[in-house]
Design a protein around this motif. Structure first.
Motif, PDB file in Angstrom:
ATOM      1  N   THR A 106     -18.815 -27.866  -2.654  1.00  0.00           N
ATOM      2  CA  THR A 106     -17.283 -28.059  -3.311  1.00  0.00           C
ATOM      3  C   THR A 106     -16.652 -26.564  -3.729  1.00  0.00           C
ATOM      4  N   ALA A 107     -17.333 -25.598  -3.197  1.00  0.00           N
ATOM      5  CA  ALA A 107     -16.909 -24.275  -3.754  1.00  0.00           C
ATOM      6  C   ALA A 107     -16.217 -23.561  -2.729  1.00  0.00           C
ATOM      7  N   PHE A 108     -15.240 -22.726  -3.028  1.00  0.00           N
ATOM      8  CA  PHE A 108     -14.750 -21.853  -1.809  1.00  0.00           C
ATOM      9  C   PHE A 108     -14.070 -20.646  -2.336  1.00  0.00           C
ATOM     10  N   VAL A 109     -13.589 -19.641  -1.412  1.00  0.00           N
ATOM     11  CA  VAL A 109     -12.915 -18.493  -1.612  1.00  0.00           C
ATOM     12  C   VAL A 109     -11.659 -18.473  -0.899  1.00  0.00           C
ATOM     13  N   SER A 110     -10.635 -18.171  -1.439  1.00  0.00           N
ATOM     14  CA  SER A 110      -9.399 -18.080  -0.607  1.00  0.00           C
ATOM     15  C   SER A 110      -8.801 -16.915  -1.001  1.00  0.00           C
ATOM     16  N   GLU A 111      -7.965 -16.120  -0.120  1.00  0.00           N
ATOM     17  CA  GLU A 111      -7.411 -14.843  -0.409  1.00  0.00           C
ATOM     18  C   GLU A 111      -6.178 -14.316   0.395  1.00  0.00           C
ATOM     19  N   TRP A 112      -5.451 -13.653  -0.341  1.00  0.00           N
ATOM     20  CA  TRP A 112      -4.201 -13.052   0.379  1.00  0.00           C
ATOM     21  C   TRP A 112      -4.006 -11.660   0.155  1.00  0.00           C
ATOM     22  N   SER A 113      -3.670 -10.644   1.036  1.00  0.00           N
ATOM     23  CA  SER A 113      -3.586  -9.335   0.867  1.00  0.00           C
ATOM     24  C   SER A 113      -2.130  -8.869   1.471  1.00  0.00           C
ATOM     25  N   GLN A 114      -1.797  -7.584   0.904  1.00  0.00           N
ATOM     26  CA  GLN A 114      -0.829  -7.115   1.351  1.00  0.00           C
ATOM     27  C   GLN A 114      -0.824  -5.399   1.255  1.00  0.00           C
ATOM     28  N   ALA A 176       7.690  -9.363  -3.374  1.00  0.00           N
ATOM     29  CA  ALA A 176       9.114  -8.970  -3.750  1.00  0.00           C
ATOM     30  C   ALA A 176       9.495  -7.364  -3.953  1.00  0.00           C
ATOM     31  N   THR A 177       8.165  -6.876  -4.572  1.00  0.00           N
ATOM     32  CA  THR A 177       8.141  -5.541  -4.830  1.00  0.00           C
ATOM     33  C   THR A 177       7.291  -4.630  -3.673  1.00  0.00           C
ATOM     34  N   GLY A 178       6.711  -5.196  -2.782  1.00  0.00           N
ATOM     35  CA  GLY A 178       5.957  -4.438  -1.903  1.00  0.00           C
ATOM     36  C   GLY A 178       4.710  -4.058  -2.449  1.00  0.00           C
ATOM     37  N   THR A 179       4.059  -4.499  -3.698  1.00  0.00           N
ATOM     38  CA  THR A 179       2.880  -4.117  -4.208  1.00  0.00           C
ATOM     39  C   THR A 179       1.784  -4.264  -3.085  1.00  0.00           C
ATOM     40  N   PRO A 180       0.847  -3.160  -3.116  1.00  0.00           N
ATOM     41  CA  PRO A 180      -0.455  -3.342  -2.187  1.00  0.00           C
ATOM     42  C   PRO A 180      -1.430  -4.276  -2.969  1.00  0.00           C
ATOM     43  N   GLY A 181      -2.329  -4.918  -2.371  1.00  0.00           N
ATOM     44  CA  GLY A 181      -3.198  -5.575  -3.285  1.00  0.00           C
ATOM     45  C   GLY A 181      -3.918  -6.778  -2.687  1.00  0.00           C
ATOM     46  N   THR A 182      -4.904  -7.166  -3.348  1.00  0.00           N
ATOM     47  CA  THR A 182      -5.495  -8.594  -2.664  1.00  0.00           C
ATOM     48  C   THR A 182      -5.610  -9.507  -3.915  1.00  0.00           C
ATOM     49  N   ILE A 183      -5.419 -10.713  -3.747  1.00  0.00           N
ATOM     50  CA  ILE A 183      -5.445 -11.691  -4.671  1.00  0.00           C
ATOM     51  C   ILE A 183      -6.469 -12.696  -4.111  1.00  0.00           C
ATOM     52  N   ARG A 184      -7.643 -12.913  -4.947  1.00  0.00           N
ATOM     53  CA  ARG A 184      -8.670 -13.761  -4.548  1.00  0.00           C
ATOM     54  C   ARG A 184      -8.745 -15.108  -5.507  1.00  0.00           C
ATOM     55  N   ASP A 508     -22.297 -21.802   3.284  1.00  0.00           N
ATOM     56  CA  ASP A 508     -21.029 -21.278   3.698  1.00  0.00           C
ATOM     57  C   ASP A 508     -20.753 -21.588   5.165  1.00  0.00           C
ATOM     58  N   GLU A 509     -19.408 -21.908   5.152  1.00  0.00           N
ATOM     59  CA  GLU A 509     -18.935 -22.061   6.694  1.00  0.00           C
ATOM     60  C   GLU A 509     -18.388 -20.574   7.179  1.00  0.00           C
ATOM     61  N   VAL A 510     -17.993 -19.756   6.251  1.00  0.00           N
ATOM     62  CA  VAL A 510     -17.466 -18.474   6.394  1.00  0.00           C
ATOM     63  C   VAL A 510     -18.446 -17.569   5.380  1.00  0.00           C
ATOM     64  N   VAL A 511     -19.150 -16.572   5.836  1.00  0.00           N
ATOM     65  CA  VAL A 511     -20.226 -16.071   5.069  1.00  0.00           C
ATOM     66  C   VAL A 511     -19.793 -14.649   4.260  1.00  0.00           C
ATOM     67  N   SER A 512     -18.567 -14.176   4.785  1.00  0.00           N
ATOM     68  CA  SER A 512     -18.264 -13.016   4.117  1.00  0.00           C
ATOM     69  C   SER A 512     -16.830 -12.686   4.009  1.00  0.00           C
ATOM     70  N   PHE A 513     -16.312 -11.917   3.401  1.00  0.00           N
ATOM     71  CA  PHE A 513     -15.012 -11.516   3.457  1.00  0.00           C
ATOM     72  C   PHE A 513     -14.286 -10.920   4.758  1.00  0.00           C
ATOM     73  N   ALA A 514     -13.399 -11.372   5.331  1.00  0.00           N
ATOM     74  CA  ALA A 514     -13.071 -10.627   6.410  1.00  0.00           C
ATOM     75  C   ALA A 514     -12.297  -9.130   6.230  1.00  0.00           C
ATOM     76  N   SER A 515     -12.628  -8.284   7.147  1.00  0.00           N
ATOM     77  CA  SER A 515     -12.118  -6.864   6.793  1.00  0.00           C
ATOM     78  C   SER A 515     -10.618  -6.654   7.278  1.00  0.00           C
ATOM     79  N   GLU A 516     -10.195  -7.488   8.318  1.00  0.00           N
ATOM     80  CA  GLU A 516      -8.722  -7.075   8.587  1.00  0.00           C
ATOM     81  C   GLU A 516      -7.720  -7.593   7.541  1.00  0.00           C
ATOM     82  N   GLU A 517      -6.414  -6.995   7.648  1.00  0.00           N
ATOM     83  CA  GLU A 517      -5.567  -7.351   6.462  1.00  0.00           C
ATOM     84  C   GLU A 517      -4.951  -8.654   6.888  1.00  0.00           C
ATOM     85  N   GLY A 518      -4.648  -9.423   5.625  1.00  0.00           N
ATOM     86  CA  GLY A 518      -4.235 -10.829   5.948  1.00  0.00           C
ATOM     87  C   GLY A 518      -2.937 -10.843   5.304  1.00  0.00           C
TER      88      GLY A 518
END
Length: 518
Positions: A106-114, A176-184, A508-518
């Motif tokens: 019942t655990a997960f990791v989700s993320e968004w990057s810019q 809105a500000t074009g700020t780069p980074g990753t939210i996890r 884990d169904e997906v075992v590592s963080f993907a390297s591509e930008e999302g």
């Protein structure tokens, strides 16, 4: 800020401080006093943008809080509750990195990057409920309309909504500000039992964070230099030999007698322990009938200390007690450490950041909400002080006896955490009243308020390199050169008490963080 609201006392303030430490230690002794600072920072520039972003995603945040409140799933069984969070994250454009993370179905990791590179900010939503705390959204003890006996007596429905809602709102602010980074977003399953954060920390999932952000329901609005205990969870099993207790008891060897001797040994230990140590246990199995010599007995033991070294010493001694009890009864002892949590390391820059965002918008309640809280307080025999409307000065330093799995996170990443009102002053966590308040507009307001605070904090971390450097320097100073080393055993891959029906979903169904930008 003043603390002049009705009903404040040393005990209620300390209870709130423990709530800020993720619900780890209510009912602290009045002898322990917190030193409060009174300096206030100006309101951060991001407050308005965070408020607007949260309002834009208001419906999604409230869906999370209300649906998870209705589901009220126990630790390690929060299948549907985790899916509620993932559904809203995916709808907001987040990518699911892993499910069944670190051995927890019942655990997960989700993320968004810019953009390229940029800081990484993590949020820590929880969503497990507690047994026998189901209640209607009414200011009195009353079964939930669904008949579900479980309830969010620790407010994790609102906790999770505030954290996940903040991540979604922060994405809007960054776009809105074009700020780069990753939210996890880390789906933090089973906080009430064998919290997954420890497994995630051991697996290195927080290593690249610039900050980890969270809040916890509390009776007051508070943050500060609050340090929780290190904790070890142990299962002790004694095995003997059964026999007829009347006809031939000499043929038997009682596992129950071994368990009783173990408990006696624990009591005799107490005189020689430091004041920071805690030991408590229950007998989970102690025989089936008095005329049968028990061949099996099981104890759940919890050990607490101010740090890893003190807990290690308690583990060694209590294992010797178990072995001694087995020798005295000619039984065998099995002593298994199955979970552990390190002490929480506060972070000065993150405390100041949380305080600034909290103070910018103190809690505001309607008359009906105040009346609801007072109704709960009346039913519980508490002063009818209602809901807190002020933000306390920064607390600390303060050491509490409870523990939290956020402790392990705090050893590898700067943690920003605070308590925010979601039930009445003087009310204890893990009660029906917390469930009741979380199921009506009090829980809604807490979810939205904390999403705004956490989104603003996240944006400031993303955009302020000096803040990030200061937070990391503070963490290194508090670690004092000591490397992170979890109490959780290396060979423990899944939680001990994972239900059989979920075992196949433990990887884990997906075992590592993907390297591509999302």
């Amino acid at each position: 800020m003043t603390t002049g609201a009705v009903g404040f006392s040393r005990r209620s303030v300390l209870g709130a401080a423990a709530g800020a430490a993720v619900g780890a230690g209510l009912g602290l002794p009045d002898l322990v006093l917190a030193q409060a600072t009174t300096a206030e920072a100006p309101a951060p520039a991001s407050v308005g943008a965070a408020e607007a972003a949260v309002e834009r995603h208001r419906d999604a945040i409230l869906r999370i809080s209300r649906e998870v409140w209705d589901l009220a799933e126990l630790s390690l069984e929060e299948v549907k509750s985790a899916k509620v969070h993932l559904r809203e994250l995916e709808a907001a454009g987040f990518r699911t990195v892993s499910t069944g993370t670190s051995g927890f179905p019942t655990a997960f990791v989700s993320e968004w990057s810019q953009g390229t590179g940029g800081p990484v900010v993590g949020y820590l939503p929880e969503y497990d409920a507690l047994p026998d705390l189901g209640n209607a959204a009414e200011p009195r003890p009353m079964p939930a309309p669904s008949g579900n006996p479980n309830g969010h007596g620790c407010g994790h429905n609102a906790l999770g909504a505030g954290c996940t809602g903040a991540a979604i709102a922060l994405k809007t602010m960054m776009q809105a500000t074009g700020t780069p980074g990753t939210i996890r977003v880390y789906g933090c399953a089973a906080e009430e039992t064998e919290g997954v954060k420890v497994y995630m920390a051991r697996d290195g999932l927080f290593d690249d964070l610039d900050a980890a952000l969270a809040w916890h329901p509390a009776p007051l609005a508070v943050t500060g230099e609050i340090m929780t205990a290190a904790v070890a969870q142990v299962q002790v099993i004694f095995r003997g030999r059964t026999a007829h207790a009347g006809n031939d008891p000499w043929e038997g060897r009682s596992a129950l007698k071994a368990a009783e001797l173990f408990g006696t040994g624990i009591q005799f230990m107490r005189e020689h322990l430091r004041s920071t140590a805690r030991m408590h246990y229950i007998y989970e199995s102690a025989g089936v009938a008095p005329n049968i010599v028990p061949e099996f007995a099981q104890i759940w033991l919890t050990l607490r200390g101010q740090d890893r070294a003190e807990v290690d010493a308690l583990l060694e001694w209590t294992k010797q007690v178990a072995d001694g009890a087995a020798l005295m009864t000619q039984t065998t002892a099995e002593y298994e450490l199955f979970h552990g949590m390190l002490d929480l390391l506060p972070n000065g820059p993150m405390i100041a950041l949380a305080q600034a965002h909290m103070a910018a918008r103190p809690p505001v309640w309607t008359e009906a909400e105040q009346g609801f809280a007072k109704g709960c307080q009346k039913e519980m025999g508490l002063p009818e002080a209602g809901l807190a409307t002020t933000v306390l000065p920064v607390m600390g330093p303060l050491r509490v006896g409870g523990g939290t799995d956020v402790g392990d996170v705090s050893w590898v990443a700067p943690v920003g955490i605070f308590g925010w009102p979601s039930f009445g002053i003087g009310t204890s966590l893990h009660t029906w009243a917390v469930t009741a308040c979380g199921g009506m507009s009090i829980g809604d307001r807490a979810s939205l308020d904390t999403a705004r605070i956490l989104a603003g904090m996240g944006y400031d971390v993303m955009t302020d390199a000096g803040l990030r450097s200061a937070a990391k320097a503070d963490l290194e100073a508090r670690r004092g050169g000591v490397a992170y080393a979890p109490i959780l055993p290396a060979d423990r891959k899944i939680p001990l008490r994972l239900p059989d029906w979920l075992h196949k979903a433990g990887g884990d169904e997906v075992v590592s963080f993907a390297s591509e930008e999302g």
